[in-house]
Design a protein around this motif. Sequence first.
Motif, mmCIF file in Angstrom:
data_model
loop_
_atom_site.group_PDB
_atom_site.id
_atom_site.type_symbol
_atom_site.label_atom_id
_atom_site.label_comp_id
_atom_site.label_asym_id
_atom_site.label_seq_id
_atom_site.Cartn_x
_atom_site.Cartn_y
_atom_site.Cartn_z
ATOM 1 N N ARG A 164 0.728 -1.312 -0.376
ATOM 2 C CA ARG A 164 0.019 -0.065 -0.285
ATOM 3 C C ARG A 164 1.289 1.508 0.362
ATOM 4 N N GLN A 165 2.132 1.351 0.729
ATOM 5 C CA GLN A 165 3.008 2.727 0.997
ATOM 6 C C GLN A 165 3.474 2.603 -0.487
ATOM 7 N N SER A 166 3.363 1.563 -1.241
ATOM 8 C CA SER A 166 4.684 2.180 -2.478
ATOM 9 C C SER A 166 3.320 2.384 -3.630
ATOM 10 N N LEU A 167 2.228 1.735 -3.400
ATOM 11 C CA LEU A 167 1.519 2.388 -4.615
ATOM 12 C C LEU A 167 0.827 3.994 -4.453
ATOM 13 N N GLU A 168 1.061 4.125 -3.064
ATOM 14 C CA GLU A 168 0.075 5.599 -2.571
ATOM 15 C C GLU A 168 1.483 6.295 -2.851
ATOM 16 N N GLU A 169 2.512 6.383 -2.247
ATOM 17 C CA GLU A 169 4.106 7.467 -2.683
ATOM 18 C C GLU A 169 4.024 7.793 -4.212
ATOM 19 N N ASN A 170 3.976 6.067 -5.109
ATOM 20 C CA ASN A 170 4.608 6.601 -6.472
ATOM 21 C C ASN A 170 2.704 7.622 -7.028
ATOM 22 N N GLU A 171 3.627 8.143 -8.003
ATOM 23 C CA GLU A 171 2.295 9.392 -8.555
ATOM 24 C C GLU A 171 1.616 8.820 -9.313
ATOM 25 N N VAL A 172 2.120 7.493 -10.039
ATOM 26 C CA VAL A 172 1.275 7.253 -10.328
ATOM 27 C C VAL A 172 -0.031 6.510 -10.484
ATOM 28 N N GLY A 173 0.833 5.138 -9.089
ATOM 29 C CA GLY A 173 0.164 4.567 -8.620
ATOM 30 C C GLY A 173 -0.791 5.052 -7.721
ATOM 31 N N SER A 174 -0.465 6.464 -7.068
ATOM 32 C CA SER A 174 -1.412 7.530 -6.164
ATOM 33 C C SER A 174 -3.108 7.504 -7.079
ATOM 34 N N ARG A 175 -2.733 7.136 -8.319
ATOM 35 C CA ARG A 175 -4.411 7.929 -8.930
ATOM 36 C C ARG A 175 -5.227 6.828 -9.114
ATOM 37 N N LEU A 176 -4.418 5.425 -8.653
ATOM 38 C CA LEU A 176 -5.381 4.250 -8.910
ATOM 39 C C LEU A 176 -6.692 4.531 -8.478
ATOM 40 N N THR A 177 -7.593 4.181 -8.602
ATOM 41 C CA THR A 177 -9.274 4.291 -8.069
ATOM 42 C C THR A 177 -9.013 3.452 -6.542
ATOM 43 N N ALA A 178 -8.640 2.343 -7.043
ATOM 44 C CA ALA A 178 -8.557 1.367 -5.652
ATOM 45 C C ALA A 178 -7.567 1.728 -5.030
ATOM 46 N N VAL A 179 -6.718 2.607 -4.818
ATOM 47 C CA VAL A 179 -5.771 3.281 -3.847
ATOM 48 C C VAL A 179 -6.374 4.198 -3.236
ATOM 49 N N GLN A 180 -7.497 5.059 -3.792
ATOM 50 C CA GLN A 180 -7.902 6.260 -3.684
ATOM 51 C C GLN A 180 -9.138 6.249 -2.747
ATOM 52 N N ASN A 181 -9.418 4.482 -3.012
ATOM 53 C CA ASN A 181 -10.365 4.317 -2.811
ATOM 54 C C ASN A 181 -10.417 3.728 -0.982
ATOM 55 N N ASP A 182 -9.229 3.381 -0.776
ATOM 56 C CA ASP A 182 -8.721 2.433 0.283
ATOM 57 C C ASP A 182 -9.591 1.306 -0.032
ATOM 58 N N ARG A 183 -8.770 0.399 -1.205
ATOM 59 C CA ARG A 183 -9.319 -1.120 -1.152
ATOM 60 C C ARG A 183 -8.508 -1.682 -1.903
ATOM 61 N N VAL A 184 -7.202 -1.724 -1.839
ATOM 62 C CA VAL A 184 -5.993 -2.059 -1.657
ATOM 63 C C VAL A 184 -5.870 -3.455 -0.804
ATOM 64 N N TYR A 185 -5.927 -4.635 -0.610
ATOM 65 C CA TYR A 185 -6.018 -5.451 -0.006
ATOM 66 C C TYR A 185 -5.239 -6.983 -0.094
ATOM 67 N N ALA A 186 -5.119 -7.426 1.131
ATOM 68 C CA ALA A 186 -4.294 -8.134 1.144
ATOM 69 C C ALA A 186 -5.034 -10.266 1.100
ATOM 70 N N GLY A 187 -4.767 -10.280 0.058
ATOM 71 C CA GLY A 187 -5.529 -11.353 -0.825
ATOM 72 C C GLY A 187 -5.042 -12.822 -0.013
ATOM 73 N N GLY A 188 -5.477 -13.766 -0.033
ATOM 74 C CA GLY A 188 -5.694 -15.120 0.369
ATOM 75 C C GLY A 188 -3.962 -16.136 -0.184
ATOM 76 N N ASN A 189 -4.176 -17.056 0.259
ATOM 77 C CA ASN A 189 -2.947 -18.209 -0.262
ATOM 78 C C ASN A 189 -3.827 -18.966 -1.689
ATOM 79 N N PRO A 190 -3.591 -18.941 -3.123
ATOM 80 C CA PRO A 190 -4.407 -19.582 -3.582
ATOM 81 C C PRO A 190 -4.222 -21.590 -3.376
ATOM 82 N N LEU A 191 -3.386 -21.960 -2.247
ATOM 83 C CA LEU A 191 -2.563 -23.461 -2.427
ATOM 84 C C LEU A 191 -3.645 -23.647 -1.134
#
Length: 412
Positions: free
Chosen positions: A329-356
């Motif tokens: 999350r920190q990397s996305l928020e601190e990147n000029e382009v990444g911070s413009r992502l809708t998911a980042v702006q709406n705080d919807r970047v989530y930890a995903g589970g393990n496919p295995l």
Amino acid sequence: MAPNPDDQTDTTRRRYLASAGALAGSALLAGCQSGSDTTTSSTDATTEATTDATTQATTDESGPYSVSMAPVGDVEFEEPPSNVMVYSLLYADMAVAYGYGDAVNSLGFSTNAAGSLHAYYDQLDGVSFDQSGLTQLNQGGSGITVDKEVFYDLNSDLHLIDPALVVSFDGWDIGDVEEIRDNVAPWFGNVLSRRNTEPPEAYADSYEYYTLWEIAETVSQVFQAQERYDALAAIHDDMLATIQSGLPPESERPTVASVIFIDGTFYPSKFNADGFAHAHTRPMQAPGAFTESDVSYQSAYDYETMLEVDPDVIINRYSYSYYDIASVRQSLEENEVGSRLTAVQNDRVYAGGNPLQGPVMNLFQLEMTAKQLYPEQFGEWPGYDGGPYPEIPEDEQLFDRDEVAAIMTGEF
């Protein structure tokens, strides 16, 4: 040089009689992205038609019992195994669920992979998995490097591993797989069902695909723990019915990008594909952000390309074991382009589970994904920055932790 196979035969056959199953090879890659995104169509009708033939166990309280699963076919047991080699995490989860966690002697990769188990088991009273002393099978390299000597050293009662994976190990072939089967212990496992990956030619007529819960049912027969499976499956079915009956209209469902984010690069995955890797996401029936043609094993997106996709939600896979979601999350928020992502702006970047995932992991990951995507229907996701699975108020839980713990500890 391996020990004299003749020295192993009597020890191995003190418990097991293994039929000669069909064995062949698979070009299956190592690591958290092992397997190809190439899929083979597998309909529910086909699965249902083959389940009866491939997951039946014949038991006799005073004698051997037989369990069958592709690709190895029938394996006969005199009693449940007490020393089990495990490569993939889902089989470790099953062993713990069925009361045989102490039988596990290994994992394929770093025991850090067990972090996914600990994250979930911490919410289950009396349930744990001791990873100390486990042998790490893969020793690294460009592929999967596993020394044949370790199979003799561990002298397992059962190799809970798909032989189609083993023949892809560096330096291994069918002869090696057959040697270990005959001189140490049988193989029993299926991993190509992870993504319904097309089998190699030698397996074309014998390989079958199963759902996660079909595999879990079959493995429960190996450990003679069918009642535990039935109880867990009932919880799963109830939760799945709750989720699917509560889904919002299609027009209100967010677009979801399932990725692994590493050093400024997004590695995308399909969200609704076949296979048990998606057993916690496919039931959400949310639209995947990537088109079918844009996702392959080689796919990689930079910030600019991801901004063109601009998903409503970003789920970073393996964030309960390998990847620090707070750093992502920190990397996305601190990147000029990444911070413009809708998911980042709406705080919807989530930890995903393990496919295995095994069956217990699947229960948590279904609940987690439902709350992340549909908070209005299933309650707010409390967030996660590392460590155990977050505490959720009892009245907002989608399954009963005490009930699951009682099943796993044999107290149900």
